[in-house]
Design an enzyme around this catalytic site. Structure first.
Site, PDB file in Angstrom:
ATOM      1  N   GLU A  27       0.853  -1.385   0.216  1.00 33.60           N
ATOM      2  CA  GLU A  27      -0.177   0.098  -0.179  1.00 33.60           C
ATOM      3  C   GLU A  27       0.840   1.630   0.019  1.00 33.60           C
ATOM      4  O   GLU A  27       0.278   2.323  -0.717  1.00 33.60           O
ATOM      5  CB  GLU A  27      -1.061   0.017   0.994  1.00 33.60           C
ATOM      6  N   ASP A 204     -12.345  -4.908  -1.562  1.00 36.82           N
ATOM      7  CA  ASP A 204     -13.241  -6.341  -1.256  1.00 36.82           C
ATOM      8  C   ASP A 204     -14.380  -5.880  -1.161  1.00 36.82           C
ATOM      9  O   ASP A 204     -14.830  -5.064  -0.139  1.00 36.82           O
ATOM     10  CB  ASP A 204     -12.727  -7.621  -0.704  1.00 36.82           C
TER      11      ASP A 204
HETATM   12  N1  SAH Z   1      -1.715 -10.004   2.779  1.00 37.50           N
HETATM   13  C1  SAH Z   1      -3.527 -10.496   3.167  1.00 37.50           C
HETATM   14  C2  SAH Z   1      -4.389  -9.706   3.414  1.00 37.50           C
HETATM   15  C3  SAH Z   1      -4.040  -8.188   3.677  1.00 37.50           C
HETATM   16  S1  SAH Z   1      -4.877  -8.202   6.024  1.00 37.50           S
HETATM   17  C4  SAH Z   1      -3.540 -11.609   2.141  1.00 37.50           C
HETATM   18  O1  SAH Z   1      -3.371 -12.396   0.928  1.00 37.50           O
HETATM   19  O2  SAH Z   1      -5.075 -12.349   1.877  1.00 37.50           O
HETATM   20  C5  SAH Z   1      -5.340  -7.135   4.718  1.00 37.50           C
HETATM   21  C6  SAH Z   1      -5.248  -5.758   4.818  1.00 37.50           C
HETATM   22  O3  SAH Z   1      -5.720  -4.842   3.996  1.00 37.50           O
HETATM   23  C7  SAH Z   1      -5.233  -4.821   6.656  1.00 37.50           C
HETATM   24  O4  SAH Z   1      -4.275  -4.288   6.392  1.00 37.50           O
HETATM   25  C8  SAH Z   1      -6.851  -4.619   6.910  1.00 37.50           C
HETATM   26  O5  SAH Z   1      -6.507  -2.674   7.268  1.00 37.50           O
HETATM   27  C9  SAH Z   1      -6.788  -3.815   5.075  1.00 37.50           C
HETATM   28  N2  SAH Z   1      -8.441  -4.819   4.803  1.00 37.50           N
HETATM   29  C10 SAH Z   1      -8.443  -4.749   3.298  1.00 37.50           C
HETATM   30  N3  SAH Z   1     -10.103  -6.101   3.530  1.00 37.50           N
HETATM   31  C11 SAH Z   1     -10.485  -5.886   4.638  1.00 37.50           C
HETATM   32  C12 SAH Z   1     -11.224  -5.792   5.595  1.00 37.50           C
HETATM   33  N4  SAH Z   1     -12.315  -7.099   3.920  1.00 37.50           N
HETATM   34  N5  SAH Z   1     -11.691  -6.510   6.103  1.00 37.50           N
HETATM   35  C13 SAH Z   1     -10.658  -5.722   7.214  1.00 37.50           C
HETATM   36  N6  SAH Z   1      -9.661  -5.301   6.838  1.00 37.50           N
HETATM   37  C14 SAH Z   1      -9.250  -5.289   5.526  1.00 37.50           C
END
Ligand code: SAH
Length: 243
Positions: A27, A204
């Protein structure tokens, strides 16, 4: 009675030093590039900008996402840098039921821990930490208009997915976005009497995932680059407006 418990101070007209908190390296990189930060530092007019990320941990080599590391990093940086404004940018889940789509932007009006459930009077409010960011709707609306963002509740928890109970809470409170860091940053800012501005880009759709659509983690990975590009595009305009 407002529905939040804590309220942060107004955004200063001309901040001297801004701490820009971004949780993940993927990010931070496009945003730092868009703001022409060098080694995490830059300047807009008279204002110094300093990038703050909690980094990666030794055990997993993975970005330190989530509320604990956000609060840890911000508390340390405030003590060392004495900023007069904290800015947070990052990704979040958005709610299609509130009209949001992938790569849309949400400027937080308020935040809370949607997964804090403490059935004790008083302690409930402390754990939930419902915090209003800028007290001025006009100020938030002007910032949002400059970057084409929606203004509303961006809620935080320790999970990427959502429970049925949390989904009911999101609908009741008309939550626009959910992340994993903002409420922790807001709690630190409330304790330190510091103003905070937070911009979230949607990677998402929480309600689609909960209804059996593409799971949040898959949508997150697929849309991360596009959403971060949208955040990076908005970053110079947001910071110019703030400084
Ligand atoms: N790298 C992991 C996901 C990272 S966690 C993977 O590959 O799946 C998600 C990060 O993005 C967190 O820092 C959070 O703040 C943000 N984020 C994005 N979508 C989110 C959601 N649906 N719920 C909570 N946090 C979310």
């Amino acid at each position: 009675m407002p529905d939040w418990t804590y309220e942060l101070p107004p955004i200063p007209a001309q901040p001297r030093r801004v701490l820009l908190f971004i949780a993940m390296e993927s990010e931070a990189a496009p945003i730092a590039h868009a703001l022409r930060l060098e080694h995490g530092k830059g300047r807009i007019g008279q204002t110094e900008i300093e990038l703050l990320s909690p980094g990666r941990d030794d055990a997993t080599k993975i970005d330190r996402i989530g509320p604990v590391y956000a609060a840890w990093a911000l508390t340390r940086a405030i003590a060392a840098q004495r900023p007069d404004l904290v800015v947070n940018m990052g990704t979040a889940g958005g709610f299609a039921a509130q009209g949001l789509g992938i790569a849309d932007l949400v400027l937080a009006r308020d935040t809370m821990f949607h997964d804090a459930r403490v059935a004790l009077p008083g302690f409930d409010a402390v754990a939930r930490a419902h915090t209003r960011l800028s007290p001025s709707d006009a100020q938030l609306d002007a910032l949002a208009a400059a970057i084409d963002a929606r203004v509303g509740l961006a809620s935080s928890g320790s999970s990427l997915d959502a429970t049925d109970g949390e989904m009911a809470l999101f609908a009741r409170t008309r939550t626009l976005a959910k992340d994993m860091e903002l409420a922790a940053l807001a709690s630190v800012c409330a304790a330190e009497r510091l103003p905070l501005v937070s911009l979230k880009g949607v990677t998402d759709l929480v309600d689609h995932a909960h209804a059996g659509g593409e799971p949040a983690h898959e949508a997150f990975v697929r849309n991360l680059e596009r959403t971060c590009a949208r955040l990076a595009e908005a970053a110079p305009a947001l910071l110019a407006k703030l400084c």
